[in-house]
Scaffold this motif. Structure first.
Motif, PDB file in Angstrom:
ATOM      1  N   MET A   1       0.838  -1.192   0.000  1.00 13.33           N
ATOM      2  CA  MET A   1       0.000   0.000   0.000  1.00 13.33           C
ATOM      3  C   MET A   1       0.871   1.240   0.000  1.00 13.33           C
ATOM      4  N   THR A   2       0.649   2.160  -0.952  1.00 18.05           N
ATOM      5  CA  THR A   2       1.369   3.417  -1.030  1.00 18.05           C
ATOM      6  C   THR A   2       0.409   4.549  -0.695  1.00 18.05           C
ATOM      7  N   PRO A   3       0.577   5.202   0.460  1.00 19.90           N
ATOM      8  CA  PRO A   3      -0.353   6.278   0.824  1.00 19.90           C
ATOM      9  C   PRO A   3      -0.305   7.399  -0.211  1.00 19.90           C
ATOM     10  N   GLY A  22      -8.839   6.132   6.736  1.00 20.65           N
ATOM     11  CA  GLY A  22      -8.996   6.541   5.354  1.00 20.65           C
ATOM     12  C   GLY A  22      -8.158   7.758   5.073  1.00 20.65           C
ATOM     13  N   TRP A  23      -8.464   8.424   3.962  1.00 21.53           N
ATOM     14  CA  TRP A  23      -7.754   9.636   3.570  1.00 21.53           C
ATOM     15  C   TRP A  23      -8.768  10.686   3.156  1.00 21.53           C
ATOM     16  N   ARG A  44      -6.509   3.868  -3.597  1.00 24.76           N
ATOM     17  CA  ARG A  44      -6.577   3.671  -5.040  1.00 24.76           C
ATOM     18  C   ARG A  44      -7.570   4.611  -5.723  1.00 24.76           C
ATOM     19  N   HIS A  45      -8.337   5.342  -4.944  1.00 22.57           N
ATOM     20  CA  HIS A  45      -9.443   6.125  -5.492  1.00 22.57           C
ATOM     21  C   HIS A  45      -9.110   7.610  -5.620  1.00 22.57           C
ATOM     22  N   ILE A  61     -12.348   9.227   1.764  1.00 23.31           N
ATOM     23  CA  ILE A  61     -12.466   7.842   1.298  1.00 23.31           C
ATOM     24  C   ILE A  61     -11.882   6.923   2.362  1.00 23.31           C
ATOM     25  N   HIS A  62     -12.716   6.017   2.864  1.00 27.25           N
ATOM     26  CA  HIS A  62     -12.346   5.140   3.962  1.00 27.25           C
ATOM     27  C   HIS A  62     -12.287   3.691   3.500  1.00 27.25           C
TER      28      HIS A  62
END
Length: 325
Positions: A1-3, A22-23, A44-45, A61-62
């Motif tokens: 996973m790449t933040p 989430g972010w 990814r979104h 996005i969570h």
């Protein structure tokens, strides 16, 4: 996973103490918040998030419980109501007064619907929705959707991370085996854990969602985007029939992956030239008094109606809008 580098973390503690992560992507001057909760990896979104920020929305996005960065155990379709409420309430407390739009496609549409059952939001934008366990397991004729369910459960239904999809030959062999010996006995041959097998049995025994009872009391307007070739097309129609608030249904010549499923280059080009699905989204947001890239509704003959429909005419290369009964 790449933040993602262009987003910051957004953590919420669920009522039972589980940390949901989430972010958040932010425009310079937020005029609203769009929330998406997904099992497929929130980071990814980014492209979807930026589409919302261009419209003036802070986009949160969570990862759903038990998937990717969020803690807890992953049990598809079982924890989205309470967790969704917790995230919406955290957003409301951080930015009181700004409208909140719940959005998502496929499973993420289910998370949005479940949250809207228990917390007030300003609108929902749902794409090719997966409504529940039974609705994904069986088609409108009562036939098992073996190809899609075996493939999905292998790739996304087991553990906190998604696996590579099954090769076409292996997937076909598993579908054949399930038809020969039944879905439960076949799954016991695939090396799945006890917990995964329990979830698989739950999938095939779950009762259908009573859509009117579950979602009929939601008062938020709904933009419902389905596809002529989507395997959940009939379910989206049943959801539209059960919706009691304002609704616009959007139809077009695509499948579950929306425009990515259009193989005809000419049709893809015509859809792009007509503004894509985004032009309908902007019009609908504006007509419901929400932040939008459109200054005013373009559908002057139907935007006051409670039920409307927008359909992309592939031959004419343009959108058609109409009131519906």
């Amino acid at each position: 996973m790449t933040p993602p580098r262009d987003a910051r973390r957004h953590d919420v503690v669920a009522p039972d103490g589980v940390l949901l992560r989430g972010w958040v992507w932010e425009p310079e001057e937020p005029r609203g918040t769009a929330l998406i909760r997904t099992p497929y990896g929130a980071w990814r979104h980014g492209a979807t998030a930026k589409a919302w920020t261009r419209r003036g929305y802070r986009c949160v996005i969570h990862d759903v419980r038990g998937r990717h960065s969020s803690e807890g155990d992953w049990h598809p379709y079982l924890a989205e109501r309470g967790d969704g409420r917790a995230v919406v309430e955290a957003i409301r407390s951080g930015e009181p007064g700004l409208p909140v739009v719940l959005s998502g496609g496929s499973y993420a549409a289910h998370t949005a619907l479940e949250a809207a059952r228990v917390v007030d939001v300003d609108a929902l934008v749902l794409l090719v929705p997966a409504l529940g366990l039974a609705e994904t397991a069986w088609d409108e004729h009562g036939e098992p959707q073996l190809l899609h369910r075996i493939g999905w459960w292998h790739q996304h239904g087991r553990g906190s991370r998604s696996l590579p999809p099954l090769a076409a030959e292996e997937l076909a062999a598993r579908v054949k085996r399930a038809r020969e010996v039944g879905v439960h006995r076949a799954a016991e041959e695939w090396g799945w854990t006890h917990d995964v097998l329990s979830g698989w049995r739950r999938l095939w025994s779950a009762p259908p969602v009573d859509l009117a009872r579950a979602y009929g009391a939601i008062r938020a307007p709904l933009l419902l985007i389905r596809g002529d070739h989507d395997f959940f097309f009939a379910d989206a129609g049943r959801l539209a029939d059960a919706w009691s608030a304002r609704i616009r249904v959007v139809d077009g010549p695509w499948g579950h992956r929306l425009a990515d499923d259009i193989v005809d280059d000419d049709v893809r080009s015509r859809l792009h030239s007509a503004g894509g699905i985004g032009v309908v989204l902007d019009d609908w947001l504006a007509e419901n008094g929400l932040p939008s890239a459109s200054p005013a509704p373009a559908v002057s003959d139907g935007h006051r109606a409670r039920r409307t429909r927008s359909a992309f005419d592939a031959d004419a290369g343009r959108w058609r809008h109409e009131r519906t009964a």
